[in-house]
Design an enzyme around this catalytic site. Structure first.
Site, PDB file in Angstrom:
ATOM      1  N   GLY A  45       0.802  -1.238  -0.086  1.00 16.17           N
ATOM      2  CA  GLY A  45       0.046  -0.034  -0.009  1.00 16.17           C
ATOM      3  C   GLY A  45       1.082   1.238  -0.110  1.00 16.17           C
ATOM      4  N   HIS A 137      -4.822   2.149   7.089  1.00 14.25           N
ATOM      5  CA  HIS A 137      -3.464   2.651   7.614  1.00 14.25           C
ATOM      6  C   HIS A 137      -3.174   3.837   6.157  1.00 14.25           C
ATOM      7  CE1 HIS A 137       0.963   2.010   7.808  1.00 14.25           C
ATOM      8  NE2 HIS A 137       0.846   2.674   6.650  1.00 14.25           N
TER       9      HIS A 137
HETATM   10  C1  QAP Z   1       0.727  -0.370   4.722  1.00 13.59           C
HETATM   11  O1  QAP Z   1       2.839  -1.196   4.180  1.00 13.59           O
HETATM   12  C2  QAP Z   1       0.087  -1.810   5.524  1.00 13.59           C
HETATM   13  O2  QAP Z   1       9.549  -1.607   6.779  1.00 13.59           O
HETATM   14  C3  QAP Z   1       1.594  -0.653   3.629  1.00 13.59           C
HETATM   15  O3  QAP Z   1      11.486  -2.711   5.033  1.00 13.59           O
HETATM   16  C4  QAP Z   1       0.859  -2.210   6.406  1.00 13.59           C
HETATM   17  O4  QAP Z   1       3.570  -1.960   2.251  1.00 13.59           O
HETATM   18  C5  QAP Z   1      -1.068  -2.130   5.180  1.00 13.59           C
HETATM   19  C6  QAP Z   1       7.539  -2.510   3.796  1.00 13.59           C
HETATM   20  C7  QAP Z   1       0.405  -3.456   7.213  1.00 13.59           C
HETATM   21  C8  QAP Z   1      -1.621  -3.267   6.073  1.00 13.59           C
HETATM   22  C9  QAP Z   1      -0.814  -3.859   6.940  1.00 13.59           C
HETATM   23  C10 QAP Z   1       7.798  -2.111   4.969  1.00 13.59           C
HETATM   24  C11 QAP Z   1       8.519  -2.808   3.011  1.00 13.59           C
HETATM   25  C12 QAP Z   1       6.096  -2.235   3.237  1.00 13.59           C
HETATM   26  C13 QAP Z   1       9.083  -2.009   5.465  1.00 13.59           C
HETATM   27  C14 QAP Z   1       3.717  -1.630   3.375  1.00 13.59           C
HETATM   28  C15 QAP Z   1      10.312  -2.368   4.465  1.00 13.59           C
HETATM   29  C16 QAP Z   1       9.932  -2.803   3.458  1.00 13.59           C
HETATM   30  C17 QAP Z   1       5.076  -1.584   3.989  1.00 13.59           C
HETATM   31 CO    CO Z   2       2.377   3.812   5.417  1.00 11.52          CO
END
Ligand code: QAP
Ligand code: CO
Length: 173
Positions: A45, A137
């Site tokens: 996302g 989020h």
């Molecule tokens: C938001 O989050 C979300 O720390 C999107 O090193 C989170 O795409 C929606 C990511 C949880 C639903 C549940 C984070 C990639 C990606 C990191 C993400 C990383 C590499 C996060």
């Molecule tokens: Co975010």
């Protein structure tokens, strides 16, 4: 369009995004560029403010049971509004703007959302599970809110400590 992910503690992430009024080529270019940087960054996302565009735009690509993301499942939401919410669920969230930190966050379990697609057509979605969490989020980003802003005092302190440690390690290497 060349985009970069804005990371904490950049104050840009605290900005409130403004409604989209023109569903033109500029918006389509932004959406396409957001998709590419989200996939390159292994995200599910992304909100426009995370690429420094303070517009009420977000995209979602929820993986299937095999953990694979399909372009056909991409959801683009412009000017989303939650019209119904119920229940509670806890999920360990992360964020492309807060790399390498994950923490449990409480959200609504089920939501209904009205939004517009890239052409400006009105849409409605009723959902629960990971998509519901992801929408909430990303919609927080439109208000300038990060998931770490929702942590209890002690969990926030834990984050600050881990963040400072990571910064220190960065300067040493
Ligand atoms: C938001 O989050 C979300 O720390 C999107 O090193 C989170 O795409 C929606 C990511 C949880 C639903 C549940 C984070 C990639 C990606 C990191 C993400 C990383 C590499 C996060
Ligand atoms: Co975010």
């Amino acid at each position: 369009m060349k985009l970069n992910i804005v990371e904490y503690p950049d104050r840009k992430l605290k900005e409130k995004s403004v409604a989209v009024e023109l569903f033109n080529e500029e918006l389509h270019n932004l959406l396409d560029a957001m998709y590419h940087i989200m996939m390159d960054s292994n995200g599910i996302g992304l909100a426009a403010i995370q690429v420094a565009h303070a517009k009420r735009v977000l995209i979602l690509s929820i993986p299937d049971e095999e953990g694979e993301q399909h372009k056909e499942d991409l959801i683009e939401m412009i000017n989303p509004v939650i019209t119904y919410k119920s229940g509670e669920s806890v999920y360990q969230e992360g964020c492309l703007s807060v790399p390498s930190f994950y923490e449990d966050i409480v959200r609504f379990e089920s939501i209904s959302v009205n939004y517009q697609d890239r052409e400006g057509n009105t849409k409605k979605i009723e959902t629960d599970g990971l998509l519901s969490i992801a929408i909430q989020h990303e919609m927080d980003h439109l208000e300038g809110i990060l998931f770490i802003d929702k942590l209890s005092y002690s969990r926030r302190k834990k984050f600050e400590k881990e963040y400072k440690r990571a910064q220190k390690e960065k300067t040493l290497s």
